[in-house]
Design an enzyme around this catalytic site. Structure first.
Site, PDB file in Angstrom:
ATOM      1  N   ARG A  15       0.808  -1.230   0.000  1.00 22.35           N
ATOM      2  CA  ARG A  15       0.000   0.000   0.000  1.00 22.35           C
ATOM      3  C   ARG A  15       0.843   1.284   0.000  1.00 22.35           C
ATOM      4  NH1 ARG A  15      -4.040   0.667   4.207  1.00 22.35           N
ATOM      5  NH2 ARG A  15      -3.306  -1.083   5.446  1.00 22.35           N
ATOM      6  N   LYS A  22       9.236  -0.797   2.525  1.00 17.47           N
ATOM      7  CA  LYS A  22       8.460  -0.002   3.473  1.00 17.47           C
ATOM      8  C   LYS A  22       9.277   0.466   4.674  1.00 17.47           C
ATOM      9  CE  LYS A  22       4.975  -1.742   6.110  1.00 17.47           C
ATOM     10  NZ  LYS A  22       3.563  -2.042   6.415  1.00 17.47           N
TER      11      LYS A  22
END
Ligand code: UD1
Ligand code: MG
Length: 451
Positions: A15, A22
């Site tokens: 996402r 990340k």
């Protein structure tokens, strides 16, 4: 008893929509993985294991920079949190102490909370860190029976009644190392996600009649990051907390909400920070300094009594001694400035040393780069560098020396000498007036031609 840390950092973070793993996305200019590692550092772990996966090479470099002794293990396939922890099994072979499992994408965990987990671990076989969620959303739910944690049920697998529970799993846990790996061996993957859930160790431990509990921390500590919006929010949360801490320490922030801090910004009491100052990583400012508006500091040290800005830029390696003055539109990089040295206007001082009491005139540039290599400029004590001097490095200017304004200094200047290197001035009486007349006549002629 000694402690080991396992930091889970293999996840992709789909996402985030990013090529950067990340855990390497920065909060307050420092990768979130480093925030987690620094919180864990308080435990003085005997071994630290970082479980990498997506972008493992990049994650490894960052982790090693922070802790050269960290053991990096790669989880080739992300089969779940239990599978991730299992990757640390070999690295922790023979280790007999407690293990604390952290997430690389949960950067705000406080060292005191980890200490409380270790403390609780001395009374229970397995300790989970939970929090009361304002919005429990998709977190795993902690099913308590009094003090005992019976099991953790993932949102996807939970019944409506279990979903109503608001006491949630942060994901962090503490357990004796050998017991943890025994329990993990028994974890299967028959659940809604087909993953090996670390959370299953709770029920497995209870089946053995072991003591399992959950302690609570504030929800703000368990803030996880999954999207850019959450990243921005996490940064804002960090800034608010860090500004409050500085104010509490006795630092003046004239407009706190406009000062942007890095994870490791250190500022001494009675220092004044004017509005719109940005701190990059690695900045220390001693007590009683003054950082004026719109300055940008990174990787530098500012001593007591120094004044910086407005509109100054201190880049990595800028070392300012006491009572130095750096004025507007001045850039300092990899340079030491001695006590009381001044660079007040529009200058670049890079790869240089400036002795105490020296004054660098407006528009001075250390020409440190020849297009291929960098070279140093060394300026002694009590030197006066005239405005608009180009110091073509490598070059030395001795103590007590002076350079004439507009000089291009290519040769070393001995102590107490005056260096002058510019075209001599010639005044031509009446010539300006004649020149004006010629130019005005030309302009008129041009205007007539255009009619
Ligand atoms: C997990 C917990 C959930 C908890 C939540 C808190 C499990 C099964 N669930 O869910 O109870 O409420 O965290 O945020 O543990 N990771 C790996 N390798 C893997 C899978 C994950 O390294 O194979 C790492 C991720 O990078 C991340 C952490 O483990 O740092 C958690 O994984 P994630 O997929 O976010 O778990 P959640 O579904 O959020
Ligand atoms: Mg998660």
């Amino acid at each position: 008893m000694s402690t080991a840390l396992i930091v889970l950092a293999a996840g992709k973070g789909t996402r985030m929509k990013s090529d950067l793993p990340k855990v390497l996305h920065p909060i307050a200019q420092v990768p979130m993985l480093i925030h987690a590692m620094r919180a864990g550092a308080g435990l003085e772990a005997a071994r630290t294991v970082i479980v990498t996966g997506h972008g493992s090479d990049a994650v490894e470099i960052v982790a090693r920079t922070e802790d050269p002794d960290a053991i990096i293990v790669k989880q080739e396939e992300q089969l779940g949190t239990a599978h991730a922890v299992d990757q640390a099994r070999v690295a922790l072979e023979g280790f007999d102490g407690d293990v604390v499992v952290l997430y690389g994408d949960t950067p705000f965990i406080q060292p005191e909370t980890l200490e409380r987990m270790i403390e609780a671990r001395s009374r229970h076989d397995l300790v989970i860190l939970g929090f009361d969620a304002a919005d429990p959303a998709r977190y795993g739910r902690l099913v308590m029976q009094g003090e005992t944690l019976e099991r953790i049920v993932e949102f996807k697998d939970a019944t409506a009644r279990e979903r109503a529970i608001t006491f949630c799993n942060s994901g962090l846990m503490a357990c004796r190392s050998q017991l943890l790996f025994q329990l993990i061996s028994e974890v299967g993957n028959s659940n809604a996600s087909g993953e090996y859930y670390l959370t299953d160790v709770v029920e497995l431990a209870r089946k053995r009649g072991l003591g399992v509990t959950a302690i609570a921390c504030d929800e703000s500590e368990t803030l996880g990051i999954n999207s850019r919006a959450e990243l921005a929010n996490a940064d804002a949360v960090f800034q608010t907390r860090a500004r409050a801490e500085l104010l509490e320490l006795g630092v003046t922030l004239m407009a706190p909400e406009t000062v942007y801090l890095a994870q490791d910004t250190a500022i001494g009491r009675d220092t004044v920070i004017e509005p719109n100052v940005v701190f990059g990583p690695g900045v220390t400012v001693e007590s009683g300094a003054h950082i004026r508006a719109f300055s940008h500091l990174e990787g530098c040290h500012v001593s007591r009594g120094a004044v910086v800005g407005p509109y100054a830029r201190l880049r990595p390696g800028a070392e300012l001694a006491e009572n130095t003055k750096i004025g507007n539109f001045v850039e300092i990089k990899n340079a030491n400035l001695g006590e009381g040295a001044k660079v007040n206007h529009l200058s670049y001082v890079g790869d240089a040393s400036v002795g105490s009491g020296s004054n660098i005139g407006a528009g001075t540039i250390t020409c440190n780069y020849d297009g291929v290599m960098k070279h140093r400029t060394e300026i002694g004590e009590n030197v006066f560098i005239g405005s608009n001097t180009m110091l073509v490095a490598p070059v030395k200017v001795g103590s007590g020396a002076m350079t004439a304004s507009g000089s291009v200094i290519t040769k070393n200047v001995e102590d107490n000498a005056l260096a002058m290197s510019r075209a001599p001035q010639e005044n031509k009486p009446g010539r300006a007036r004649k020149l004006f007349d010629i130019l005005k006549a030309r302009k008129e002629k041009r205007a007539r031609g255009a009619e």
